[in-house]
Design a protein around this motif. Structure first.
Motif, PDB file in Angstrom:
ATOM      1  N   ALA A   1      56.214  38.916  35.572  1.00  0.00           N
ATOM      2  CA  ALA A   1      56.395  40.187  34.867  1.00  0.00           C
ATOM      3  C   ALA A   1      55.055  40.798  34.446  1.00  0.00           C
ATOM      4  O   ALA A   1      54.924  42.004  34.308  1.00  0.00           O
ATOM      5  CB  ALA A   1      57.282  39.978  33.639  1.00  0.00           C
ATOM      6  N   LYS A   2      54.060  39.967  34.263  1.00  0.00           N
ATOM      7  CA  LYS A   2      52.726  40.450  33.861  1.00  0.00           C
ATOM      8  C   LYS A   2      51.837  40.738  35.069  1.00  0.00           C
ATOM      9  O   LYS A   2      50.728  41.256  34.923  1.00  0.00           O
ATOM     10  CB  LYS A   2      52.023  39.378  33.013  1.00  0.00           C
ATOM     11  N   ALA A   3      52.295  40.331  36.254  1.00  0.00           N
ATOM     12  CA  ALA A   3      51.409  40.353  37.423  1.00  0.00           C
ATOM     13  C   ALA A   3      51.239  41.749  38.001  1.00  0.00           C
ATOM     14  O   ALA A   3      52.104  42.612  37.836  1.00  0.00           O
ATOM     15  CB  ALA A   3      51.961  39.414  38.491  1.00  0.00           C
ATOM     16  N   SER A   4      50.101  41.969  38.689  1.00  0.00           N
ATOM     17  CA  SER A   4      49.945  43.223  39.416  1.00  0.00           C
ATOM     18  C   SER A   4      50.612  43.120  40.783  1.00  0.00           C
ATOM     19  O   SER A   4      50.908  44.118  41.412  1.00  0.00           O
ATOM     20  CB  SER A   4      48.471  43.589  39.574  1.00  0.00           C
ATOM     21  N   ARG A   5      50.827  41.873  41.241  1.00  0.00           N
ATOM     22  CA  ARG A   5      51.516  41.686  42.527  1.00  0.00           C
ATOM     23  C   ARG A   5      52.347  40.422  42.423  1.00  0.00           C
ATOM     24  O   ARG A   5      51.825  39.362  42.095  1.00  0.00           O
ATOM     25  CB  ARG A   5      50.479  41.543  43.644  1.00  0.00           C
ATOM     26  N   PHE A   6      53.649  40.560  42.665  1.00  0.00           N
ATOM     27  CA  PHE A   6      54.521  39.373  42.669  1.00  0.00           C
ATOM     28  C   PHE A   6      55.043  39.161  44.083  1.00  0.00           C
ATOM     29  O   PHE A   6      55.636  40.062  44.675  1.00  0.00           O
ATOM     30  CB  PHE A   6      55.684  39.564  41.688  1.00  0.00           C
ATOM     31  N   LEU A   7      54.811  37.984  44.627  1.00  0.00           N
ATOM     32  CA  LEU A   7      55.292  37.673  45.970  1.00  0.00           C
ATOM     33  C   LEU A   7      56.402  36.640  45.867  1.00  0.00           C
ATOM     34  O   LEU A   7      56.152  35.482  45.499  1.00  0.00           O
ATOM     35  CB  LEU A   7      54.139  37.136  46.828  1.00  0.00           C
ATOM     36  N   MET A   8      57.627  37.064  46.184  1.00  0.00           N
ATOM     37  CA  MET A   8      58.757  36.130  46.120  1.00  0.00           C
ATOM     38  C   MET A   8      58.791  35.329  47.420  1.00  0.00           C
ATOM     39  O   MET A   8      59.330  35.760  48.430  1.00  0.00           O
ATOM     40  CB  MET A   8      60.077  36.867  45.915  1.00  0.00           C
TER      41      MET A   8
END
Ligand code: MGD
Ligand code: MGD
Ligand code: SF4
Ligand code: MO
Length: 709
Positions: free
Chosen positions: A213-220
């Motif tokens: 939630a804090k990330a600039s990029r989340f890779l699932m």
């Protein structure tokens, strides 16, 4: 001890938290002998007065009526919960008598002890050394072993050989390192500050955590495929000359072999494996190139996950190297010890005890295929076959000291079956853990607020010493660990190695020659050995601990032991039709299986749920909050479903540590599901190179629970 200006009845003590294992510095306020307030130690600027929920729940823990209050000796079957109260003398005599008999018949090596690792346990090892046992273990086989050995193969030092310079970083890359929830207070604060300053955060996880939630990029990412992603990043950085050639030239061996190996692992290939598009992988690669060397690629912490974890962590270390991050500003500073600050460091309390010549029962350090493992803490899961078979020699007694293997290691039934072959099981704990409940003797250690521990070393840019000191008198009939071990050693005729009447004797022995007295350290809870951070020239000589003194991309440690430095990628097994891979992790408000019964924390989070991907839930007719049956390997638990788009369809997730069944812990009894209860057959399922158990090789089915709305 620093006393507040107010009154004698009111004082402040600087100490170290122990509500989880990360040991934040704290300030404890005491009024009329009772703890009334705990906060972060303001003398530690990075920490400030902040504390996490678990740390704050230390007061509730201290005065909890549902923790062990005196030594207990089992009277019924193991695990049946029938006990008699014993005095300390009685309990210690009982243990010593059994140990002496075992030592006489089988030698000291027949006694094993495991603990929670960390900097305060020098006496645990000294005790084993004194009785002639090489069988010291800790929790690492289900925690950091893969990362530790990966770092060792590359740098020659372990996982903690470098720190993290969040203050100046431009980009943080986290492969499932859930920094915001699986937390250390100071570190979260530094990361949040870095983000406020504009640093990027790339977070890679099969589910969205608070860090996502804090990330600039989340890779699932598809579960257990992060090795593929790391290989593709290496491929892309090399192919485009996006790596730090000067750093690589100066410090590494084996670069050409790496170049050859990664040829096939293109971003396009990795997209198929991971579910992350080639464009996104390339974009990340370009950003890292632009931000290097001020980049933190975290190689993971809790990496007892899958059979590719070791090579994934190794690939992440290689990314650190390609981006030139070691000792770079905003990268990974080398952890400096007291010697680097010109100080001799703390004295070894076991220095006068004769060296143990016996080999370890788990085969670590000498058995074929196990020679490369770090002998320090061994691998606890490999003790079980030794207990079971008596090979390489009999093990007859086991002391679990601040360790709860019945929850921390998989397959409780199998563990109990094997542990039942022992003549003696002792648990030194502050809670009725599942392991304590199964033991023959429970020794309640004085809590971290009631005891002082040994002086400890802090490594980093400012190495130093720190202390955990006693805040209050024990609330129940409990004793500090140093006293317990000293008394046991005396009863076993080894008192000469433990000439301590008081913790101050121990501190004196540790600090002799360091130029510091205990008072110097107790005043603020710690001392720094330098006023300015120690910095090395990153392109000059760096103290790598490999045999070649270089960063070994082709590792001599691996080659000599018949392992590959570059392992071809193997795709993880897909879940069976209708099944899910069971993932686990932490929440910010609980510690492993330790705090579920804490009055405060139980109120905040009394149970866990099972996370399911929304599309999969729809197929199964499961709605948000529905009660579901989670089943695997003959085990079933009924919990509520958290239905979300933010988890990969192949995965299900539950917070670790719930589902406990110790009747003395009435608040947590039977609440939620225990991931460890489903992981049957995994006690012997470990990565042969990294050594850690592959805990997520566990598949579950989920269906609506009949008859529950
Ligand atoms: N399935 C599954 N297994 C896992 C994990 C997972 O997420 N899922 N996580 C793994 C990880 S990363 C780790 S580190 C391990 C942790 O596993 P453990 O090391 O067993 O867990 P801890 O919570 O650190 O606590 C160990 C025991 O120490 C006791 N204790 C706490 N404070 C004190 C004290 O001051 N003195 C004494 N004597 N005892 C104390 C606690 O009550 C507890 O019984 O579990 C691992 N196992
Ligand atoms: N609040 C709290 N904080 C703690 C602790 C605690 O008990 N409570 N324990 C401390 C300890 S001992 C440890 S070891 C650390 C652990 O720190 P972390 O390793 O950061 O924590 P976990 O919560 O175990 O796992 C983080 C994430 O890994 C994801 N994951 C699972 N499989 C994979 C995979 O194959 N690839 C990737 N990229 N991600 C995956 C999970 O979905 C989970 O969200 O936390 C420490 N801090
Ligand atoms: S993270 Fe929280 S519980 Fe753990 S040591 Fe720090 S303050 Fe204590
Ligand atoms: Mo851990």
């Amino acid at each position: 001890m620093a006393t507040s200006p107010a009154t004698e009845e009111r004082k402040k003590v600087y100490s170290v938290c122990c509500m989880c294992s990360v040991r934040c510095p704290i300030e404890v306020e005491i009024e009329h002998g009772r703890v009334v307030w705990i906060q972060g130690n303001p003398h530690d600027k990075g920490m400030g007065t902040s504390l996490c929920a678990k740390g704050s729940a230390g007061i509730a823990f201290e005065y909890d009526t549902e923790r062990p209050q005196y030594p207990m000796i089992r009277t019924g079957e193991r695990g049946a919960g029938q006990w008699r109260r014993a005095t300390w003398d009685e309990a210690l005599d009982y243990i010593a008598e059994k140990l002496q008999k075992i030592i006489d018949e089988h030698g000291g090596r027949a006694v094993a002890l495991s603990d929670r690792g960390g900097p305060f346990n020098a006496l645990h090892k000294a005790f084993l050394k004194a009785i002639g046992s090489p069988n010291y273990f800790n929790h690492h086989c289900t925690c950091d072993r893969n990362t530790f050995h990966a770092a060792k193969s590359v740098y020659g030092w372990g996982r903690k050989g470098t720190g993290f310079d969040y203050k100046k970083t431009k980009h943080i890359v986290l492969f499932g390192r859930n920094i915001v929830e699986s937390l250390r207070v100071k570190e979260v604060k530094q990361v949040i500050d870095a983000l406020d300053r504009g640093a990027k955060l790339t977070y890679i996880d099969p589910r969205a955590t608070l860090t996502a939630a804090k990330a600039s990029r989340f890779l699932m990412i598809r579960p257990n495929t992060e090795y593929a992603l790391s290989l593709a990043l290496i491929n892309y950085l090399i192919k485009n000359n996006y790596y730090d050639a000067e750093f690589v030239r100066k410090h590494t061996t084996g670069f050409d072999e790496l170049v050859d190996f990664v040829q096939p692992y293109t971003p396009e290939w990795a997209a198929q494996e991971t579910g992350i598009s080639a464009e996104v992988i390339k974009e990340l690669g370009r950003e890292l190139h632009g931000d290097k060397p001020h980049v933190i690629v975290h190689a993971g912490w809790m990496t007892a996950r899958h059979m590719n974890s070791f090579y994934a962590a190794r690939a992440q270390c290689i990314l650190q190297v390609l981006l030139g991050t070691i000792e770079a500003e905003g990268g990974l500073p080398v952890a400096k010890d007291p010697k680097a600050a010109g100080n001799q460091g703390l004295n070894d309390l076991a220095a006068n005890i004769p060296k143990v010549k016996e080999k370890r029962a788990d085969g670590v350090g000498w058995m074929e295929g196990r020679k490369h493992y770090d002998v320090g803490p061994g691998l606890l899961h490999l003790l079980y076959p030794a207990i079971e078979t008596g090979e390489p020699y009999p093990i007859k007694a086991y002391i679990a000291y601040r360790h709860n293997p019945l929850v921390a290691l998989p397959d409780q039934e199998e563990q109990k079956r094997i542990l039942n072959k022992l003549d003696l099981i002792v648990s030194v704990d502050v809670n009725y853990s599942e392991t304590a409940w199964f033991a023959d003797v429970v020794l309640p250690e004085a809590t971290y607020l009631e005891r002082a521990d040994l002086m400890a070393t802090t490594k980093g840019n400012k190495p130093g010493f720190r202390s955990r000191q006693q805040s209050v008198e024990p609330y129940y009939d409990s004793k500090p660990g140093w006293w317990i071990l000293t008394e046991l050693a005396k009863r076993l005729g080894k008192g000469k190695y433990f000439p301590y009447k008081d913790i101050t004797d121990i501190w004196k022995a540790q600090l002799e020659g360091t130029g510091f007295t205990a008072e110097d350290i107790l005043a603020k809870g710690f001392v720094d050995l330098v006023s300015e951070p120690i910095k090395y020239d990153r392109l000059g000589d760096l103290p790598f601990k490999t045999p070649s003194g270089k960063i070994e991309l082709v590792s001599s440690m691996l080659t000599e032991n018949g392992f590959e430095s570059f392992k071809p990628y193997e795709s993880p097994e897909a879940p069976p039709p209708g099944g899910f891979r069971l993932l686990f992790g932490r929440t910010a408000v609980h510690t492993h299986g330790t705090t579920q019964n804490n009055p405060f924390l139980n109120e905040i989070m009394p149970t866990n749920t099972i996370w399911i991907n929304a599309d999969r839930a729809k197929e199964l007719g499961i709605g948000q909050g529905d009660w579901v049956e989670v089943s695997a390997n003959g085990e079933t638990a009924v919990v509520q479903a958290t239905v979300t788009d933010f988890i990969h369809p192949e995965a299900a997730f539950a917070v670790h540590g719930f589902g406990q069944r110790v009747p003395a812990q009435t608040r947590s009894f039977g609440k939620g599901m225990g991931d460890y209860r489903f992981q049957k057959g995994l006690l012997g399922h470990y990565d042969p190179v990294g050594g850690a158990i592959a805990l997520t090789d566990c598949f579950v089915t989920i269906k609506k629970a009949p008859g529950r709305a």
